[in-house]
Design a protein around this motif. Structure first.
Motif, PDB file in Angstrom:
ATOM      1  N   GLN B  96     142.503  52.889   8.090  1.00  0.00           N
ATOM      2  CA  GLN B  96     143.365  52.508   9.253  1.00  0.00           C
ATOM      3  C   GLN B  96     142.365  52.299  10.088  1.00  0.00           C
ATOM      4  OE1 GLN B  96     146.875  51.957   9.954  1.00  0.00           O
ATOM      5  NE2 GLN B  96     147.195  53.494   8.737  1.00  0.00           N
ATOM      6  N   ALA B  97     142.144  51.466  11.496  1.00  0.00           N
ATOM      7  CA  ALA B  97     140.876  50.583  12.436  1.00  0.00           C
ATOM      8  C   ALA B  97     141.386  52.847  12.591  1.00  0.00           C
ATOM      9  CB  ALA B  97     142.441  50.009  13.700  1.00  0.00           C
ATOM     10  N   GLY B  98     140.596  52.825  13.850  1.00  0.00           N
ATOM     11  CA  GLY B  98     140.713  54.547  14.233  1.00  0.00           C
ATOM     12  C   GLY B  98     140.277  55.607  13.531  1.00  0.00           C
ATOM     13  N   GLU B 667     121.678  58.730  -7.886  1.00  0.00           N
ATOM     14  CA  GLU B 667     122.201  58.423  -6.450  1.00  0.00           C
ATOM     15  C   GLU B 667     123.718  59.497  -6.213  1.00  0.00           C
ATOM     16  OE1 GLU B 667     124.401  54.245  -8.726  1.00  0.00           O
ATOM     17  OE2 GLU B 667     125.451  55.840  -9.680  1.00  0.00           O
ATOM     18  N   ARG B 668     123.790  58.719  -4.813  1.00  0.00           N
ATOM     19  CA  ARG B 668     124.685  59.659  -4.938  1.00  0.00           C
ATOM     20  C   ARG B 668     125.843  59.046  -3.964  1.00  0.00           C
ATOM     21  NH1 ARG B 668     120.563  61.180  -1.720  1.00  0.00           N
ATOM     22  NH2 ARG B 668     121.792  61.083   0.137  1.00  0.00           N
ATOM     23  N   PHE B 669     126.931  59.878  -4.042  1.00  0.00           N
ATOM     24  CA  PHE B 669     128.327  58.891  -3.620  1.00  0.00           C
ATOM     25  C   PHE B 669     128.970  59.429  -1.807  1.00  0.00           C
ATOM     26  CE2 PHE B 669     127.587  57.943  -8.220  1.00  0.00           C
ATOM     27  CZ  PHE B 669     128.328  56.316  -7.868  1.00  0.00           C
ATOM     28  N   GLU B 670     128.828  59.465  -1.087  1.00  0.00           N
ATOM     29  CA  GLU B 670     129.360  60.089  -0.167  1.00  0.00           C
ATOM     30  C   GLU B 670     130.704  59.279   0.598  1.00  0.00           C
ATOM     31  OE1 GLU B 670     126.239  60.192   2.628  1.00  0.00           O
ATOM     32  OE2 GLU B 670     124.771  61.241   1.058  1.00  0.00           O
ATOM     33  N   GLU B 671     131.173  60.464   1.444  1.00  0.00           N
ATOM     34  CA  GLU B 671     131.933  59.345   2.255  1.00  0.00           C
ATOM     35  C   GLU B 671     132.156  60.469   3.590  1.00  0.00           C
ATOM     36  OE1 GLU B 671     135.895  60.798   0.535  1.00  0.00           O
ATOM     37  OE2 GLU B 671     136.586  60.582   2.611  1.00  0.00           O
ATOM     38  N   VAL B 672     132.731  59.071   4.177  1.00  0.00           N
ATOM     39  CA  VAL B 672     131.542  59.437   5.497  1.00  0.00           C
ATOM     40  C   VAL B 672     132.908  58.943   6.636  1.00  0.00           C
ATOM     41  CG1 VAL B 672     130.761  58.389   7.620  1.00  0.00           C
ATOM     42  CG2 VAL B 672     129.410  58.766   5.507  1.00  0.00           C
ATOM     43  N   ARG B 673     133.722  58.977   7.776  1.00  0.00           N
ATOM     44  CA  ARG B 673     134.807  59.275   8.831  1.00  0.00           C
ATOM     45  C   ARG B 673     133.927  58.248   9.653  1.00  0.00           C
ATOM     46  NH1 ARG B 673     138.444  63.448  10.242  1.00  0.00           N
ATOM     47  NH2 ARG B 673     140.007  61.843  11.271  1.00  0.00           N
ATOM     48  N   VAL B 674     134.922  57.078   9.858  1.00  0.00           N
ATOM     49  CA  VAL B 674     134.342  56.078  11.459  1.00  0.00           C
ATOM     50  C   VAL B 674     135.983  55.499  11.729  1.00  0.00           C
ATOM     51  CG1 VAL B 674     131.961  55.892  10.347  1.00  0.00           C
ATOM     52  CG2 VAL B 674     133.614  54.227   9.651  1.00  0.00           C
ATOM     53  N   GLY B 675     135.480  55.569  13.345  1.00  0.00           N
ATOM     54  CA  GLY B 675     136.765  54.395  13.902  1.00  0.00           C
ATOM     55  C   GLY B 675     136.877  52.960  13.240  1.00  0.00           C
ATOM     56  N   ALA B 676     135.397  52.567  12.546  1.00  0.00           N
ATOM     57  CA  ALA B 676     135.431  51.213  12.945  1.00  0.00           C
ATOM     58  C   ALA B 676     134.137  51.025  12.463  1.00  0.00           C
ATOM     59  CB  ALA B 676     135.312  50.772  14.562  1.00  0.00           C
TER      60      ALA B 676
END
Lengths: 68, 1536
Positions: B96-98, B667-676
């Motif tokens: 969620q947001a943040g 192809e690669r699958f990545e996960e990125v953490r972001v706030g927005a």
């Protein structure tokens, strides 16, 4: 020296942001021009002091180009 | 929308993901990265830049689009806090947001951007040519490409669509598309290399392959499949006609030894692979010749011996130990000889003799032995009396081998017949083989069983007794069941029978206890994945495990076996790891049709192959089939559709000197953490092929506007000379058709930009023609005509621009919508017909044009809609992202924001505004996490080099062959060594490679270098990298200089080795001369005050204040009135908008806003207050305020101008002379106030474009008039409304209001400024009268309305001009504040630290104002979020002792930086000298070059540095030309 073989020595004072970048692009596009043209980069053509132009002629330039 | 973060006090993630790398994405990324957030910029293409990079010029300034976007590209690409993720798409988000987790799919680029130096060597050798999407299909492009010359990242990428079906169908995975493309280019050697990568037997397969590739070939959908086999053969013929190049032995790197039993195609393929992998390989062959079935089973007429010998020799020469006549009888023996692994590839050489009576008679042969004997010369020509082979030969069997036997016997002069079980059409032999056999006189008897072979009485064959077959089948165990036709016995007389009914392996050498299992069918049992037998270390492959197969399968099995053996010997798991595979490209009939229609493909069948005539071929074993000649091979190759796009021909891999290419990238699958997240995916132009009436695709001279941009662009396919596609002529008559894909039945909106870009394109067309006429290359007479409905020139400077197109450039505007276009098939000109009042009898005008440009509108692309759905944000019916009026950049999902045309069609400045605004929204959400994830680079302490002897290090780059291939790089380095001050010079293959960078750092330290010169490519891309390197070595980054010997030397003088070398030496000499005088510069840090001052308390001011305060910055709002609210206070209704019901009214919204401002602890409001003075610079302003005589000061770091505008009230149309004449705001107030006043109102007239609006479009008035008219209709449906207008400018979604108004029955009367409406006031009590010439009806009308409402424009607020002069801010001709750059800096001023929002900038709607206020807040936050500001080091510096205080610099500076300061003393000890604040100096140097006293030097570009360069260029003695100049730092120290 005949007019066909005369290659004028030209100094081009070029703005970093536009004309210098344009000269780079000419390279990327492999556009040919005579080797007797040399570019001197300026941060902005505003930095062109008339003294530079005069010095170029004094040193032997046949032409000076300011591009920016 | 205010969003509460997860878990209340939990810190959000200090990173933002921006989706879309166009101008919006770049701007949002830069704003956030500058404010201390980590940014992931996700772009689906291989480079950022978006649509703007494709444009030629931008309106209304005609600036070059690329020139304006390029600095942003470079800044984005080099920002330490921005990570650009190209070829990437968002698959899913959670959280969620943040705190979001974004799941990305990163498609392979196949080129490592960190290694690629963008030299283009790969592209030069790529044989695949496809339409260039960046050039809108007007030019070709290679499969390995850079999106455009200035692309960021500055690196190539490879486009793969998938596996071409030819490759997929081939058991050995031959890259047919690749070698076909190379054949088309005439690169025979390269083509052969591609084939040999997967197949060591190209000459063989080129002749006898069963070519499943051709069956799969997509070209078959168009006409006929490519003749792939013949092309393969052609290549080998071409190469093999040259003397054979010796093959050098492979290097043995591994200790183990491998034995291969059988020198057939399978065994030899494995031998090759294993030898190349470094193993010792021994091949045991029972026969006297190698080649297996190829040599002994295939007749000479199909496969000449010399080809086999040559291809086998290529393998033997790798160092393979071949033992001929060496039969292996015992497997254990092999291991005893010390082999570590064994491959059994003995083939299937045992022919099968059917167990029928007479099978043992003389004259009964089996196929394999017969063919072998023929090949080994047992039956010489004409040996008819040979005892074994009689004269009448009957071949039993219907397969290809049977036909080989039959055709061989024909060539031995025999009469030949064939009989087989299968009927016509069922025979396993290829159809063409059967036909060839028949042509050679072979009689066929299909559909018979062979009952017995008859004896001639002497123990020799006399014939075969057969019975006709009714049907036959095989059971699950492979046993044959035949139903015969009763009484159908037939005897085929013959003296020789050849059985050709199958083959099997000869496995006699494998003893039963050898631990190698066999199958029921007497084949070796293997694991099909690994080809391992049941005995460890023994592998088996080829016909001996599968039964007879084709050579290409043997090759495939050989490779597989070799890979398996490799894994075995290296102790790895035998099972191969699963590999991600690209999809197989199957073209749909529809795509084929489209490509045919667009002229990408033309129908043409196979180029025929020559063949030996029958009479010649039956008498000899000469090859039957001929090969292509060069011309026909290339013509055949040119038919290839390049299905896979990249064919993996590996040419690029061989060409790349940086080893940057990896075709196996997955192809690669990545996960990125972001706030927005910020969504800025942009738009696609309408696919005008769908509007078939305009003929796009069918008529070559109909182009889209985006294609036309490319035709205008200097870097486009025509080099900036407009040429029409059909014949490359310069078009002289060009029509622009507006609203293609806008304002039509499938688009209920206006695309907002097309009118202006059409005007721009028309202007540029005329400019081009004029320029060409000046150069003597053409005539200036070009006619541009725009067919349009309304001209939507609604923004700053647009109206003036549009009129300039018409008046100054002669662009003809015709108001009509064309219904179709016809082409003259001869001239390819285009004809249009339309109704016009000025036309003749039938009212129609017909015109002919050379070129038609379709002004295509904006749409949302399907992948973007998918993105919206993935993210769960609400989209409208057209896929645009839904947002609300009060929160225009907030999607329906908290924490996800939107900018640009994804929200509504819009032009560049508004897109940039929204990008900054969206950044502000994200920053407000994530403010507590600022600087938690941003990068900080650490450097060692800087070494002081002052006073040291100059020691310059010069590094000259080869750039692979990009420099080194065109000039003498070692010679340049050698020359550099001779230059004064140079302590070290060397040449490097790639100076920018990681190892060379490390080497430079090392050299600086060990050699004590104190200046570094790199002679390589351009400083625009590479200077920061090298500066960073010398900083790591402890040098000041300003002690660095570059010589551009690639872009400005080798690349432009590629045909002049000598000249290029001399010029490179000059450039290096110049760089060294300047470097000698370079000085260390210190980057100063200036503390920043984090308070903002907002001038103006309307909607813009309040929103900006809340946006900043929400991020923790204190804000002062000053408002000259006694209350907040501005124009918002006078609004009563908003334009109705779908999907936005239940929202607040203007006054409710205002009340909410006011309350939030008043309650916010960080916002201080100063009512009835004016600003009287402001001093200082960005980060450090002091402003003086006055409130009812009380003077106070405020310190702040940024200033926001939000002073708004006011409704114009003038004397036009008798305003003020009659109470029935109102402005729109007055009318709105009336609508809101008293419904009773509306009772009995029969008719209302409105006049648009009043007063100043005749000069500039006030943007709001059309929509406001429609809004009020609709409100009136709602309240009083019987009132007639007439709107007297020039153009209805309801841009974007506001078009829907116009549609609604027309539906509601409003009357629209169009007028022109030439004949303005006349308002006639009655003498007494009578009615108002308006006389107007209606251009639609072409006659004068008289209206008598009860009320006349004037749509008067917004004009600048009172006092704006005075404020501008107090703050030294520029205003435009109409009195609005002037932004730093109309396109890309729409809320900035040229003066740093001051920003604007709202109607102070230009009239705009509330949502636009809110977005702009947020944008201004974002720009301000870029300053306010810094604790310290880094001042530019390359700034102007005044030597006060030389300053006479003449004010030249003060007047000249475009940024208003120099001031006369009393802190300094000038010439003659007079108090006061110029002072240039380094924190805000832009470093342009204008002051330095103009200063009459030469008191100013621009640091890093000092006179001595530049003059040294000039002198060095002409080899004037640099030393004597030095101007003595003491160190700048010394002077500064002495002065301060």
């Amino acid at each position: 020296m005949t007019s066909e073989t005369f290659q004028p020595n030209i100094v081009a004072f070029c703005c970093h942001y536009c004309a210098y970048a344009a000269a780079d692009l000419a390279g990327s596009m492999r556009l040919e021009y005579p080797t007797s043209l040399k570019v001197i980069e300026l941060p902005c053509t505003g930095k062109l002091d008339v003294v530079y132009v005069l010095r170029a002629f004094e040193d032997g330039a046949d032409g000076v180009m300011v591009a920016g | 929308m205010r969003v509460e973060l997860v878990g209340g006090d939990k810190q959000p993630v200090g990173a933002v993901m921006v989706v879309g790398g166009g101008i919006a994405g770049m701007q949002a990324s830069l704003d956030l990265a500058d404010q201390g957030f980590k940014v992931y910029l996700v772009e689906a293409k291989s480079a950022i830049g978006g649509k703007m990079a494709q444009l030629d010029k931008t309106f209304p300034t005609n600036d070059c689009a690329m020139c304006t976007i390029s600095p942003k590209l470079v800044e984005t690409g080099s920002h330490p806090n921005i990570e650009i993720l190209t070829n990437t798409e968002v698959r899913e988000i959670t959280g969620q947001a943040g705190d979001f987790s974004v799941h990305l799919r990163r498609a392979p680029r196949y080129v490592d951007t960190s290694r690629c130096v963008a030299c283009g060597d790969c592209s030069n050798v790529c044989p695949v040519i496809i339409p260039d999407v960046f050039n809108e299909g007007l030019a070709p492009r290679h499969a390995v490409y850079k999106l455009y010359p200035q692309a960021v990242p500055n690196a190539y990428a490879i486009e793969k669509r998938g596996i071409a079906p030819c490759r997929d169908a081939c058991p050995a995975g031959q890259r047919a598309q690749g070698y076909i493309a190379l054949i088309r280019e005439g690169r025979w050697q390269d083509a052969l290399r591609v084939i040999k990568m997967d197949n060591p037997f190209p000459g063989i397969c080129g002749r006898i392959c069963n070519h499943r590739c051709e069956t799969a070939c997509n070209r078959g959908l168009v006409d006929e499949a490519i003749n792939i086999r013949a092309l393969k053969r052609f290549v080998t013929d071409k190469v093999y006609e040259q003397p054979r190049q010796p093959v050098s032995a492979a290097l043995r790197t591994q200790p183990q030894r491998v034995a291969i039993i059988g020198a057939g195609p399978c065994g030899l393929t494995a031998a090759q692979d294993l030898a190349l992998a470094g193993y010792a390989v021994t091949v045991f062959e029972a026969m006297p010749v190698p080649g297996g079935m190829l040599r002994l089973g295939v007749p000479e007429y199909r496969l000449p011996t010399e080809i086999i010998e040559r291809e086998v020799q290529d393998i033997i020469d790798l160092g393979v130990d071949l033992r001929l006549n060496h039969r292996i009888n015992n497997m254990d023996e092999v291991f005893e000889q010390g082999f570590d692994a064994v491959l059994v590839a003995v083939g299937a050489h045992e022919g099968v003799r059917l167990p029928i009576p007479g099978a043992g008679l003389d004259g009964v042969l089996v196929n394999t032995h017969f063919l072998r004997d023929v090949r080994l010369g047992k039956y010489s020509d004409g040996a008819q009396g040979d005892a074994e082979l009689g004269h009448n030969v009957l071949v039993l069997g219907g397969g290809n081998v049977a036909i080989d036997c039959a055709r061989s016997a024909v060539r031995l002069g025999r009469e030949v017949q064939m009989a087989c079980l299968e009927g016509w059409g069922q025979m396993p032999a290829h159809e063409w083989e059967i036909q060839a056999a028949q042509a050679e006189g072979i009689a066929l008897h299909p559909g018979f069983t062979f009952e017995r072979i008859l004896d001639d009485g002497n123990g020799r064959v006399a014939g075969v007794e057969c019975q006709r077959v009714a049907s036959f089948s095989f059971d699950e165990r492979g046993r044959l069941h035949v139903e015969k036709v009763p009484d159908s016995t037939l005897v085929i007389p013959c003296d020789t029978v050849i059985f050709s009914v199958g083959q099997r392996a000869g496995l006699a050498f494998i003893p039963g206890d050898a631990n190698v299992g066999l199958t029921d069918r007497q084949m070796i049992a293997v694991n099909p994945n690994t080809l391992a037998t049941s005995r460890p270390g023994v592998f088996a492959a080829g016909d001996c495990i599968s039964g007879t197969a084709f050579v290409i399968e043997a090759v495939d099995r050989g490779h597989t076996a070799a890979r398996s053996i490799l894994r075995y010997l290296q102790g790895e798991a035998l099972e191969p790891a699963p590999k991600p595979e690209l999809p197989v490209v199957r073209l749909s009939p529809r795509e084929v049709e489209e490509r045919l229609r667009d002229g990408e493909i033309h129908r043409s069948g196979r180029v025929p192959l020559p063949e030996l005539p029958v009479e010649q071929r039956i008498n000899s074993f000469a090859e039957v089939e001929g090969g292509y000649d060069e011309q026909s091979a290339q013509a055949e190759a040119a038919r290839c559709l390049a299905c896979g796009i990249c064919s993996e021909c590996m040419s690029c891999v061989f060409a790349c000197g940086r080893e940057a290419i990896n075709h196996d990238e997955a192809e690669r699958f990545e996960e990125v953490r972001v706030g927005a997240l910020i969504l800025a995916p942009g738009y696609q132009v309408y696919n005008a092929h769908l509007s078939e009436e305009y003929g796009l695709g069918r008529y070559p001279n109909v182009v889209t506007a985006l294609q036309y941009e490319r035709l205008l662009s200097a870097s486009g396919p025509t080099g900036g000379h407009v040429k029409r596609p059909s014949d490359d002529r310069s078009p002289k008559r060009i029509a622009f058709l507006q609203c293609v894909g806008s304002r039509d039945q499938s688009h209920d909106y206006c695309s907002s930009v097309c009118c202006m870009y059409a005007a721009k394109e028309a202007i540029m067309t005329v400019e081009h023609a004029r320029a060409e006429a000046r150069d003597g290359n053409g005539a200036a007479d070009v006619h541009c005509q725009v067919f349009f409905m309304d001209t939507r020139a609604y923004s700053k400077g647009y109206e003036e621009y549009y009129r300039r197109a018409e008046n100054k450039y002669g662009v003809q505007y015709t108001r009509c919508r064309l219904s179709d276009i016809k082409e003259d098939p001869q001239t390819k000109n285009l004809q249009v017909r339309y109704a016009a009042p000025e036309a003749g009898a039938d009212g129609m005008i017909e015109q002919e044009f050379d070129l038609v440009v379709l002004s295509v509108g904006m749409e949302i692309a399907e992948p973007v809609k998918q993105l919206g759905r993935t993210l769960g944000v609400q989209l409208d019916d057209y896929g645009f992202c839904h947002t609300t009026l009060f929160d225009p950049l907030q999607t329906s999902r908290p924490g996800v924001y939107v900018a640009g045309p994804f929200r509504e069609p819009k032009d560049i400045p508004e897109t940039v505004v929204e990008a900054s605004g969206a950044a502000a929204n994200a920053a407000r959400l994530l403010a507590p996490a600022r600087y938690t994830l941003a990068n900080v680079q650490e450097y060692p302490p800087e070494k002081d080099v002052t006073g040291e002897a100059t020691r310059i290090g010069v590094f000259v780059c080869h750039c692979g062959s990009n420099i080194g291939g065109y000039l003498d790089v070692p010679g340049v380095a050698e020359y550099a060594r001779s230059l004064p001050g140079v302590a070290h010079a060397e040449d490097n293959l790639y100076t920018c490679s990681q190892d060379t960078i490390a080497h430079i750092i090392d050299q600086v330290k060990t050699l004590g270098l104190n200046r570094v010169v790199v002679a390589s490519c351009t400083p625009l891309t590479h200077e920061p990298l090298f500066q960073d390197a010398i900083r790591q070595a402890g040098l000041n980054p300003h002690l660095f200089e570059m010589a551009n010997i690639r872009n400005q030397c080798s690349w432009v003088h590629s045909s002049d080795w000598q000249g290029g070398t001399e010029k490179a030496k000059s450039l290096v000499r110049m760089a060294v001369a300047r470097a000698a005088r370079l000085e260390a510069l210190q980057i100063r840090e200036v503390p920043v005050n984090n308070t903002a001052l907002v001038i103006g308390g309307g909607a813009a001011g309040m929103v900006a204040a809340l946006t900043l305060a929400g991020q923790g910055f204190p804000v002062h709002i000053i408002e000259r009135e006694a209350e907040l609210g501005g124009n918002l206070r006078r609004l009563h209704y908003f334009v109705p908008s779908n999907g936005d019901s239940g929202r607040l009214s203007p006054q409710e919204y205002l009340a909410d806003l006011e309350q939030r401002v008043n309650q916010h602890p960080l916002v201080t409001t100063h009512l009835s207050t004016e600003l009287i003075d402001s001093a200082g610079f960005k980060g450090n302003f002091i402003s003086t305020l006055v409130c009812q005589g009380q003077v106070s000061t405020v310190k702040h770091g940024a200033t926001l101008i939000a002073t708004g505008g006011v409704e114009y009230k003038g004397r036009e149309y008798a305003y003020g002379q009659d109470s029935r004449i109102l402005t729109q705001l007055e009318f709105e107030a009336l609508l809101a106030a008293s419904q009773s006043a509306l009772q009995g109102l029969k008719s209302v007239a409105m006049i648009q474009c009043v007063g100043p609006a005749e000069k500039y479009c006030s943007r709001l008035c059309c929509t406001t008039a429609l809004k009020n008219a609709l409100k009136l209709k709602e309240l009083n449906p019987q009132t007639d409304v007439s709107i007297i207008y020039r153009d209805i400018r309801t841009y974007g979604f506001k078009e829907r209001v116009y549609t609604e108004a027309r539906r509601a029955g409003m009357r629209f009367i169009r007028y022109d400024f030439d004949r303005k409406p006349q308002v006639i006031l009655p003498d007494g009590e009578g009615a108002l009268a308006i006389r107007v010439w209606d251009l639609g009806l072409n006659r004068e009308l008289e209206l008598k309305p009860d009320l006349l409402v004037l749509s008067t424009p917004i004009v600048p607020a009172k006092g704006a001009k005075e404020l501008a002069s107090r703050l030294k801010l520029p205003i435009d001709m109409d009195g609005f504040f002037l932004e730093a750059h109309v396109k890309l800096r729409p809320v900035d001023f040229a003066v740093d630290g001051v920003f604007m929002a709202g109607m102070a900038h230009y009239p705009k709607f509330l949502d636009e104002t809110i977005a702009q206020a947020q944008a201004a807040a974002s720009r301000a936050a870029s300053i306010l979020s810094q604790e310290m500001m880094l001042a530019n080091a390359r700034v102007a510096h005044v030597d006060a002792l030389k300053c006479v205080g003449c004010l030249t610099c003060v007047r000249l500076c475009p940024y208003d930086v120099p001031r006369i300061s009393l802190d300094f003393t000038g010439v003659g000890n007079i108090l006061g000298a110029a002072y240039i604040e380094p924190a805000i100096c832009h470093g342009c140097g204008s002051c330095a070059s103009e200063c009459p006293a030469q008191a100013i030097q621009l640091l890093h570009y000092t006179d001595v540095q530049l003059l040294n360069k000039v002198d060095a260029l002409f080899e004037v003695d640099v030393q004597s030309a030095f101007i003595p100049l003491e160190s700048v730092e010394d002077r500064r120290a002495g002065q301060l």
